[in-house]
Enzyme design. Structure first.
Site, mmCIF file in Angstrom:
data_model
loop_
_atom_site.group_PDB
_atom_site.id
_atom_site.type_symbol
_atom_site.label_atom_id
_atom_site.label_comp_id
_atom_site.label_asym_id
_atom_site.label_seq_id
_atom_site.Cartn_x
_atom_site.Cartn_y
_atom_site.Cartn_z
ATOM 1 N N LYS A 189 0.856 -1.196 0.000
ATOM 2 C CA LYS A 189 0.000 0.000 0.000
ATOM 3 C C LYS A 189 0.888 1.241 0.000
ATOM 4 O O LYS A 189 1.759 1.388 0.859
ATOM 5 C CB LYS A 189 -0.929 0.006 1.227
ATOM 6 C CG LYS A 189 -1.740 1.306 1.380
ATOM 7 C CD LYS A 189 -2.733 1.260 2.532
ATOM 8 C CE LYS A 189 -3.362 2.638 2.779
ATOM 9 N NZ LYS A 189 -4.333 2.629 3.902
ATOM 10 N N ASP A 238 -2.531 10.062 4.106
ATOM 11 C CA ASP A 238 -3.946 9.708 4.215
ATOM 12 C C ASP A 238 -4.662 10.687 5.138
ATOM 13 O O ASP A 238 -4.622 10.559 6.358
ATOM 14 C CB ASP A 238 -4.080 8.266 4.735
ATOM 15 C CG ASP A 238 -5.530 7.827 4.862
ATOM 16 O OD1 ASP A 238 -6.407 8.525 4.311
ATOM 17 O OD2 ASP A 238 -5.770 6.775 5.495
ATOM 18 N N LYS A 297 -10.135 12.568 8.673
ATOM 19 C CA LYS A 297 -9.662 12.090 9.966
ATOM 20 C C LYS A 297 -9.581 13.258 10.939
ATOM 21 O O LYS A 297 -9.219 14.368 10.530
ATOM 22 C CB LYS A 297 -8.254 11.488 9.824
ATOM 23 C CG LYS A 297 -8.192 10.137 9.154
ATOM 24 C CD LYS A 297 -6.761 9.624 9.129
ATOM 25 C CE LYS A 297 -6.645 8.318 8.367
ATOM 26 N NZ LYS A 297 -7.373 7.200 8.991
ATOM 27 N N ASP A 351 1.484 5.901 5.800
ATOM 28 C CA ASP A 351 0.532 5.035 5.108
ATOM 29 C C ASP A 351 1.086 4.425 3.813
ATOM 30 O O ASP A 351 0.370 3.750 3.080
ATOM 31 C CB ASP A 351 -0.768 5.817 4.835
ATOM 32 C CG ASP A 351 -2.008 4.964 4.971
ATOM 33 O OD1 ASP A 351 -1.909 3.857 5.519
ATOM 34 O OD2 ASP A 351 -3.089 5.396 4.501
ATOM 35 N N ASP A 382 -12.218 7.287 3.728
ATOM 36 C CA ASP A 382 -11.035 6.939 4.523
ATOM 37 C C ASP A 382 -10.680 5.450 4.398
ATOM 38 O O ASP A 382 -9.640 5.018 4.871
ATOM 39 C CB ASP A 382 -11.264 7.329 5.991
ATOM 40 C CG ASP A 382 -9.977 7.414 6.793
ATOM 41 O OD1 ASP A 382 -8.890 7.383 6.162
ATOM 42 O OD2 ASP A 382 -10.056 7.513 8.028
ATOM 43 N N GLU A 439 -9.553 4.026 1.881
ATOM 44 C CA GLU A 439 -8.979 4.216 0.546
ATOM 45 C C GLU A 439 -7.967 3.136 0.192
ATOM 46 O O GLU A 439 -7.776 2.820 -0.978
ATOM 47 C CB GLU A 439 -8.324 5.601 0.461
ATOM 48 C CG GLU A 439 -6.885 5.715 0.993
ATOM 49 C CD GLU A 439 -6.736 5.424 2.491
ATOM 50 O OE1 GLU A 439 -7.752 5.498 3.202
ATOM 51 O OE2 GLU A 439 -5.615 5.101 2.925
ATOM 52 N N ARG A 498 -7.904 -0.116 0.568
ATOM 53 C CA ARG A 498 -8.465 -1.294 -0.108
ATOM 54 C C ARG A 498 -8.804 -1.001 -1.563
ATOM 55 O O ARG A 498 -8.808 -1.890 -2.405
ATOM 56 C CB ARG A 498 -9.672 -1.805 0.679
ATOM 57 C CG ARG A 498 -10.827 -0.838 0.731
ATOM 58 C CD ARG A 498 -11.828 -1.197 1.823
ATOM 59 N NE ARG A 498 -11.307 -0.936 3.156
ATOM 60 C CZ ARG A 498 -11.968 -1.212 4.282
ATOM 61 N NH1 ARG A 498 -13.164 -1.800 4.225
ATOM 62 N NH2 ARG A 498 -11.446 -0.933 5.444
#
Ligand code: BES
Ligand code: MN
Ligand code: ZN
Length: 510
Positions: A280, A285, A292, A303, A362, A364, A366
């Site tokens: 990933k 993020d 968030k 991230d 959020d 994101e 996946r």
């Protein structure tokens, strides 16, 4: 910035206690008064070791250590004894923290040379322990000091040579033993360099490590291993042509252009199998419109830890060499808010045609991984694929901050992976891909929605990815916890840990 300290790990022989070094270090397994090596060292030092152990309540537990000045009784000025915990519970990777502790104490006390007596656990464990010692020295002296302006951060550390003594009595090693020793040090040094490199990428701010910067990293590694490693970088145009609707939606709110990275290692001989590692690569993020809260966003430069791991691991894999064809893939982008950002309620079409309703921007990771998995499954067609992702806070709720969650419905692949994690000492634990939770991903308007409810959040993320993995053997590793640490251990300072690099390299090269 160099990824490893200039410390040289060497093979020292001659009687351990009389090593011509500034500092001698050895391990006591449990109660020092019952440890034969401790007892002989204590004798040589006229009983001061036992005195200090008593007054400092040193019981040979892991995490404990004592330092004693030798006042000329032996050549070394200091002796340190490091607790190893119970001998029968001691696994090879534990020596990383012990070697790291020795290197750190040496640096603190201004020592230039160390003699470290390897735990005496039998000849068959020696190479493994030597490798882990080399890893520990380089991992334990890692610092991310680039942005520190104080003089004290610029000064070179004192330690120059870390001598490993494999035998208490100091028997001269045979040529075969020397060769095995050197190979183990080389392997450990290469792996530690890759881990430290991943740490650097994670610790750098998102303003520096952008998707394009990660692409450049991959290209630099390919250049270093010209002939065995190649890199292909796909830009927005190419990803659009491939239909990566999920990946591109996540990145569209940022001014930083997304990059899809694909690295390939090819062995000289016909490969035995094709393995793909997917990371990933969300370089920041914010959560997108499912924004968030500030505190949760503070550390979200991490991230991209999965991408950092798979890219850095390729460097070590190419240096060590593998019988397999290895691919590293990372769909890199930033998840931000803007007039162009994707929104809740949007319906995205993924590379495999599945439509996905967004009920949380959020979730994101996946989305980016789903398209990366489809790319891997259809374009690379590997025998096995693994993904590494700082995917869910829920995984940290389930397993705590040090353990990765591992999910797969391929039993033998999962067992093979877990066996490697056991060998490298990286904490991983299986979570069940319970298909009854798929219910949570049902959408009224599309084939799926991207998030479920509060319960089983790490697993529903895994089930979402499974949709794209289909029948290709696949293991999902959620590294949200261990990718970055808020409390240190000797071989892992706070911040980016480089988690998963060791197991990826082990899996690819054994
Ligand atoms: N990158 C985060 C997960 C994360 C959390 C990584 C903490 C490292 C530390 C991920 O993209 C995320 O935001 N996940 C959401 C999923 C939820 C919206 C279903 C989460 O865990 O809250
Ligand atoms: Mn997120
Ligand atoms: Zn994320």
């Amino acid at each position: 910035m160099a990824d490893i300290s200039p410390i040289k790990v060497t093979h020292l022989h001659g009687p351990a206690l009389h090593a011509p070094v500034d500092l001698v270090a050895f391990v006591s397994f449990g109660d020092p008064t019952k440890d034969p090596i401790f007892k002989s060292a204590d004798q040589a030092l006229g009983g001061v070791l036992a005195d200090v152990a008593r007054s400092e309540s040193f019981e040979g537990k892991s995490g404990q250590s004592i330092t004693v000045h030798t006042h000329g009784r032996i050549p070394a000025r200091r002796v340190i004894v490091i607790g190893g915990g119970p001998r029968n519970e001691f696994a090879n990777p534990n020596v990383r923290d012990l070697a790291a502790t020795a290197a750190q104490i040496a640096n603190k006390s201004g020592a230039v040379s160390v003699g470290f007596l390897l735990p005496q656990l039998g000849a068959n464990r020696e190479a493994g322990l030597v490798q882990m010692t080399a890893e520990g020295v380089h991992l334990g002296t890692y610092k991310f000091g680039r942005y520190m302006t104080g003089e004290e951060h610029k000064r070179p550390t004192s330690l120059k040579t870390f001598g490993v003594m494999t035998d208490l009595k100091g028997k001269k090693p045979t040529a075969t033993q020397t060769k095995a020793f050197e190979a183990a040090v080389a392997r450990g040094t290469t792996i530690a360099a890759a881990i430290n490199h991943a740490r650097n990428l994670i610790n750098e701010p998102a303003a520096v490590v952008t998707p394009t910067a990660l692409a450049t990293e991959a290209q630099t590694i390919a250049k270093k291993h010209k002939g065995t490693v190649t890199t292909t970088i796909l830009d927005v145009k190419k990803c659009t042509e491939l239909g990566m609707g999920m990946f591109l939606a996540v990145g569209q709110g940022s001014d930083q252009e997304p990059r899809f990275i694909h690295m390939t290692y090819k062995p000289a001989k016909k490969p035995k199998k094709r393995i793909c590692f997917i990371g990933k690569g969300v370089t920041f993020d914010s959560g997108g419109y499912s924004l968030k809260p500030s505190q949760s966003m503070e550390d979200m430069k991490v991230d991209m830890s999965g991408a950092a791991a798979v890219i850095s691991a390729m460097d070590a894999i190419a240096t060590i060499g593998s019988d397999y064809e290895i691919h590293a893939v990372a769909a890199c982008c930033e998840n931000l808010v803007s007039g162009r950002a994707y929104k809740l309620g949007d319906v995205l079409t993924s590379m495999d045609g599945t439509t996905v309703e967004i009920n949380n921007t959020d979730a994101e990771g996946r989305l980016t991984l789903g398209d990366a998995i489809t790319y891997v499954r259809t374009k690379i067609q590997p025998d096995e694929m693994f993904d590494f992702a700082t995917l869910t806070g829920a995984c940290m709720v389930a397993l705590g901050p040090y353990t990765a969650g591992v999910m797969s419905d391929h039993e033998s692949l999962l067992r093979g992976w877990m066996a490697m994690a056991e060998r490298t000492g990286e904490d991983m634990w299986r979570l069940p891909l319970n298909v009854r939770l798929r219910e949570q991903l049902k959408s009224q308007v599309a084939d799926m929605r991207n998030t479920g409810d509060r319960f089983g959040g790490a697993i529903t993320a895994g089930l979402f990815l499974k949709t794209f993995a289909k029948d290709t053997p696949w293991v999902h590793v959620d590294i949200a916890g261990p990718a970055s640490l808020s409390s240190a251990r000797p071989s892992q300072p706070k911040g980016g840990s480089g988690f998963a690099v060791a197991t990826i390299v082990e899996y690819a090269t054994r």
